[in-house]
Design a protein around this motif. Structure first.
Motif: not given
Length: 214
Positions: A189-190, A196-203, A205-211
């Motif tokens: 999950s996010l 609190s969100l995971r640290p990578q979810c706050k960047r 630049g990482a949105r496409r990879e997370l999606a």
């Protein structure tokens, strides 16, 4: 209730001869040296297997093991809830100075006022120096607010257009459970915890990879 449902379901699946019960197979009522009883109806005892034969069906053990595993899972969940409730109780007594026996006489507004006052003295929340009532509501309803926002932005597939019926909203408990598992408290999950969100979810630049991963 759980034991009754499991036991009765297992009995119905393993220990009842339905061909005999529904008269799809003839039943010989006669016994050696005895005259056949004068009845043509099938009774419930005729369709129930003997206890020894019922116990020989090995997959009944599998069902019972699965039921025991589920029961242990529920037991662990209850114990974790009790620990969480104990922490809440301790927080109310020691931090907010609200005793357990007097909790019923406090309004939610008074609890909020004590929480805001405690934040000024001890800085429990590190992101803001002072909390407001709205901050507290956002923390409590964070997951619900996210869900409502995603529905409002049409990001969740809950609206469909059916022939003759037009647009309909479809959100069953099963679909809701799966969405919450994916987005909020599942292993991928996010969020890393309840707030609190995971640290990578706050960047950004990482949105496409997370999606893509989601």
């Amino acid at each position: 209730q759980f034991l009754f449902v499991v036991t009765f379901t297992t009995f119905l699946l393993c220990c009842v001869e339905y061909d005999v019960l529904f008269a799809n197979r003839p039943l010989n009522h006669s016994h050696a040296g005895e005259a056949a009883p004068d009845r043509g109806k099938v009774t419930l005892p005729d369709a129930v297997l003997p206890a020894a034969q019922c116990a020989q069906r090995c997959w009944i053990i599998f069902l019972l093991v699965m039921a025991a595993g589920f029961w242990l899972y529920r037991l662990v969940k209850v114990l974790c809830s009790l620990l969480s409730y104990w922490e809440i109780r301790t927080f109310y007594i020691k931090a907010l100075n609200i005793p357990s026996d007097g909790l019923c006489s406090y309004s939610w507004q008074e609890v909020q006022a004590r929480l805001i006052s405690l934040q000024r003295r001890q800085q429990m929340c590190v992101h803001k120096r002072e909390l407001t009532e709205l901050d507290i509501y956002h923390r409590i309803l964070r997951f619900k607010n996210y869900t409502v926002a995603m529905v409002n932005k049409s990001l969740l597939p809950v609206r469909f257009r059916l022939p003759l019926l037009g647009p309909v909203v479809f959100l069953t408990q099963g679909l809701k459970y799966n969405l919450e598992l994916l987005l909020f408290w599942g292993p991928g999950s996010l969020f890393q915890n309840k707030w609190s969100l995971r640290p990578q979810c706050k960047r950004a630049g990482a949105r496409r990879e997370l999606a893509r991963r989601l």
